[in-house]
Design a protein around this motif. Structure first.
Motif, PDB file in Angstrom:
ATOM      1  N   LEU A 149       0.961  -1.318   0.023  1.00 36.73           N
ATOM      2  CA  LEU A 149      -0.025  -0.085   0.004  1.00 36.73           C
ATOM      3  C   LEU A 149       0.775   1.353   0.007  1.00 36.73           C
ATOM      4  O   LEU A 149       0.741   2.302  -0.718  1.00 36.73           O
ATOM      5  CB  LEU A 149      -0.782  -0.152   1.252  1.00 36.73           C
ATOM      6  CG  LEU A 149      -1.925  -1.209   1.367  1.00 36.73           C
ATOM      7  CD1 LEU A 149      -2.778  -0.895   2.674  1.00 36.73           C
ATOM      8  CD2 LEU A 149      -2.668  -1.102   0.141  1.00 36.73           C
ATOM      9  N   GLU A 150       2.023   1.222   0.854  1.00 34.96           N
ATOM     10  CA  GLU A 150       2.868   2.407   0.852  1.00 34.96           C
ATOM     11  C   GLU A 150       4.342   1.930   0.980  1.00 34.96           C
ATOM     12  O   GLU A 150       4.709   0.949   1.600  1.00 34.96           O
ATOM     13  CB  GLU A 150       2.524   3.153   2.131  1.00 34.96           C
ATOM     14  CG  GLU A 150       1.212   3.816   2.135  1.00 34.96           C
ATOM     15  CD  GLU A 150       0.734   4.511   3.420  1.00 34.96           C
ATOM     16  OE1 GLU A 150       1.845   5.053   4.077  1.00 34.96           O
ATOM     17  OE2 GLU A 150      -0.380   4.628   3.857  1.00 34.96           O
ATOM     18  N   TYR A 151       5.219   2.543   0.502  1.00 34.00           N
ATOM     19  CA  TYR A 151       6.456   2.419   0.914  1.00 34.00           C
ATOM     20  C   TYR A 151       7.361   3.448   1.029  1.00 34.00           C
ATOM     21  O   TYR A 151       7.301   4.608   0.221  1.00 34.00           O
ATOM     22  CB  TYR A 151       7.248   1.622  -0.409  1.00 34.00           C
ATOM     23  CG  TYR A 151       8.672   1.083  -0.061  1.00 34.00           C
ATOM     24  CD1 TYR A 151       8.855   0.195   0.957  1.00 34.00           C
ATOM     25  CD2 TYR A 151       9.721   1.687  -0.663  1.00 34.00           C
ATOM     26  CE1 TYR A 151      10.378  -0.317   1.180  1.00 34.00           C
ATOM     27  CE2 TYR A 151      11.113   1.450  -0.433  1.00 34.00           C
ATOM     28  CZ  TYR A 151      11.530   0.202   0.523  1.00 34.00           C
ATOM     29  OH  TYR A 151      12.722   0.000   0.983  1.00 34.00           O
ATOM     30  N   ASN A 152       7.968   3.628   1.997  1.00 37.30           N
ATOM     31  CA  ASN A 152       8.794   4.753   2.363  1.00 37.30           C
ATOM     32  C   ASN A 152      10.362   4.527   2.010  1.00 37.30           C
ATOM     33  O   ASN A 152      11.026   3.680   2.716  1.00 37.30           O
ATOM     34  CB  ASN A 152       8.683   5.103   3.932  1.00 37.30           C
ATOM     35  CG  ASN A 152       9.495   6.385   4.266  1.00 37.30           C
ATOM     36  OD1 ASN A 152      10.562   6.476   3.972  1.00 37.30           O
ATOM     37  ND2 ASN A 152       8.955   7.091   5.283  1.00 37.30           N
ATOM     38  N   ALA A 185       7.534  -0.775   4.632  1.00 35.57           N
ATOM     39  CA  ALA A 185       6.263  -0.998   3.704  1.00 35.57           C
ATOM     40  C   ALA A 185       5.172  -1.326   4.473  1.00 35.57           C
ATOM     41  O   ALA A 185       5.171  -2.013   5.584  1.00 35.57           O
ATOM     42  CB  ALA A 185       6.729  -2.190   2.886  1.00 35.57           C
ATOM     43  N   LYS A 243      -3.491  -4.617   7.650  1.00 37.93           N
ATOM     44  CA  LYS A 243      -2.186  -3.936   7.538  1.00 37.93           C
ATOM     45  C   LYS A 243      -1.191  -4.209   8.290  1.00 37.93           C
ATOM     46  O   LYS A 243      -1.223  -4.140   9.434  1.00 37.93           O
ATOM     47  CB  LYS A 243      -2.553  -2.483   7.968  1.00 37.93           C
ATOM     48  CG  LYS A 243      -3.908  -1.959   7.036  1.00 37.93           C
ATOM     49  CD  LYS A 243      -3.905  -1.852   5.610  1.00 37.93           C
ATOM     50  CE  LYS A 243      -5.048  -1.379   4.968  1.00 37.93           C
ATOM     51  NZ  LYS A 243      -6.526  -1.845   5.472  1.00 37.93           N
ATOM     52  N   SER A 294       3.013  -4.196   8.923  1.00 37.89           N
ATOM     53  CA  SER A 294       4.301  -3.234   8.585  1.00 37.89           C
ATOM     54  C   SER A 294       5.649  -3.900   8.566  1.00 37.89           C
ATOM     55  O   SER A 294       5.616  -4.918   9.344  1.00 37.89           O
ATOM     56  CB  SER A 294       4.523  -2.366   9.461  1.00 37.89           C
ATOM     57  OG  SER A 294       5.622  -1.427   9.659  1.00 37.89           O
ATOM     58  N   GLU A 330       7.245  -0.310  -4.505  1.00 34.53           N
ATOM     59  CA  GLU A 330       6.355   0.864  -4.854  1.00 34.53           C
ATOM     60  C   GLU A 330       5.073   0.526  -4.539  1.00 34.53           C
ATOM     61  O   GLU A 330       4.666  -0.752  -4.231  1.00 34.53           O
ATOM     62  CB  GLU A 330       6.454   1.078  -6.505  1.00 34.53           C
ATOM     63  CG  GLU A 330       7.795   1.501  -7.050  1.00 34.53           C
ATOM     64  CD  GLU A 330       7.725   1.627  -8.442  1.00 34.53           C
ATOM     65  OE1 GLU A 330       6.595   1.343  -9.208  1.00 34.53           O
ATOM     66  OE2 GLU A 330       8.613   1.856  -9.317  1.00 34.53           O
ATOM     67  N   ALA A 331       4.385   1.413  -4.380  1.00 34.63           N
ATOM     68  CA  ALA A 331       2.711   1.131  -3.962  1.00 34.63           C
ATOM     69  C   ALA A 331       2.239   0.297  -5.201  1.00 34.63           C
ATOM     70  O   ALA A 331       2.472   0.435  -6.204  1.00 34.63           O
ATOM     71  CB  ALA A 331       2.115   2.447  -3.889  1.00 34.63           C
TER      72      ALA A 331
END
Length: 410
Positions: free
Chosen positions: A332-335, A341, A389, A391, A399-400
């Motif tokens: 969903l998201e990646y920093n 992630a 969700k 982590s 990437e998302a």
């Protein structure tokens, strides 16, 4: 090698699958609204969802094709004028139509490109030219054509008429999908979008004077799936179709999962790009054929591509799919700074699992899960809550929208 680039057209049964098609390399997506399409049991798109889909696709440079390819009775056409006007207003790019009546209404009420569906059973040059004269922008050829026939059609039709062919997905035992078996067996009309896939069932014979005595068609006594087709796969024939001048490659599967869409679209995208980059070879094709095998599928066939299919096109033993991998999560998201992630869980996975992570790039990553936490920051041994969700710290350039998969044990 031609300078013209072929379109990759992907299926989308809902917004999640549309986003997967876009991310993994589709140039266009075909989908349906609540009516007039041939997949009534797909989630499909209501009016607001269609508006959102068109906006999202166009923002990403992807075209939207709407299926309106039922074989309608009069009562199926209620509301069609308002629906066509709505599609015109929201800016869809093409309508996929099989019925001449719907075609004429669409021609009168919209400025949308009109594509002739495979459901229209277009198998010869004269019919292609007929639809061109009627105003069609594109004809989707019937799956019953061989490569030689496809080449002849392309040679003898106007160059500004686009030709589309199916390259991947489920096959139908009936001619161009126009089947009465489902309706006869269950009352569900395949030609109006409600196929029960009766061709996938097990059958045996009952003799007229011996009611209740069933005779297997195969000698093993367990019945046979005499109408159960393999899945089409032409990933190793794309060069021939590109050189034949085909404009669009179509992937079947609006009922399929986002994981399926991502896997198949990515594989065809990479092979198409390799062709235009001058890197097309057997090794590239085999690499992405192996990727196709990681999505749920039946055994593969080339169907009519070289000649009339023989018994090797059918599966007589069962109607089940080959499934080697589980889709376990999506990013969903990646920093990129912290390497954190956020993963949405889709199937159960464990700390220590060896997995693969793939996106719209040439290779996938092998990764061993060595850390995972819930939304409270608590360490986890297993992710087993649907769509939880999770982590993870993963030191990879993710990437998302990237997907996680793992081999099914046993």
């Amino acid at each position: 090698m031609t300078d013209k680039k072929v379109e990759l057209l992907a299926p989308a049964g809902d917004m999640e699958r549309l986003k997967a098609a876009v991310k993994f390399g589709a140039n266009a997506v075909f989908m349906a609204g609540d009516s007039f399409g041939l997949r009534a049991n797909a989630k499909n798109f209501d009016h607001q969802a269609m508006i959102d889909a068109v906006e999202y696709a166009h923002k990403n440079g992807v075209r939207i094709h709407i299926t309106m390819n039922i074989v309608p009775h009069d009562n199926d056409l209620d509301g069609i004028e308002d629906y066509l006007k709505f599609l015109n207003e929201i800016g869809v790019d093409a309508l996929i139509i099989s019925d001449p009546g719907i075609f004429m209404k669409a021609k009168e009420l919209t400025n949308i490109d009109l594509h002739i569906s495979t459901q229209a059973s277009v198998t010869n040059t004269d019919t292609v030219n007929f639809w061109y004269k009627m105003g069609a922008k594109r004809v989707i050829l019937a799956r019953e054509l061989s490569l030689e026939e496809i080449i002849e059609v392309r040679k003898n039709t106007p160059k500004d008429l686009e030709i589309e062919v199916f390259v991947h997905g489920a096959m139908c035992i009936s001619y161009s999908g126009r089947c009465l078996l489902s309706n006869y067996m269950t009352g569900r009309d395949a030609n109006r979008g409600d196929c029960a896939q009766a061709c996938r069932w097990k059958y045996s014979i009952q003799e007229e004077n011996r009611p209740g005595e069933y005779y297997p068609i195969e000698e093993d006594g367990s019945g046979t799936y005499i109408m159960n087709s393999k899945d089409l796969c032409l990933i190793d024939e794309l060069d021939k179709l590109i050189e034949a001048g085909i404009d669009s490659f179509k992937i079947e599967g609006r009922m399929k999962t986002a994981f399926y869409v991502a896997t198949v679209v990515r594989s065809y995208r990479q092979v198409i790009d390799a062709y235009y980059d001058g890197n097309y070879n057997k090794e590239i094709v085999q690499k992405y054929f192996n990727e196709l095998e990681k999505a749920s599928h039946r055994h593969y066939t080339k169907a009519f591509f070289y000649n009339k299919p023989d018994s090797n096109t059918q599966i007589y033993e069962n109607s089940s799919y080959i499934r080697k991998y589980d889709f376990i999560g999506v990013v969903l998201e990646y920093n990129s700074k912290t390497k954190e992630a956020i993963i949405e869980q889709r199937n159960r996975f464990f700390l220590g699992d060896e997995i693969e992570i793939f996106g719209n790039y040439k290779d996938y990553y092998n990764y061993k899960i060595d850390n995972m936490r819930n939304n409270k920051g608590e360490e986890l041994e297993v992710a087993n809550r649907p769509k939880e969700k999770i982590s993870m710290t993963i030191n990879l350039p993710l990437e998302a929208g990237d997907m996680l998969r793992k081999v099914i044990e046993g």
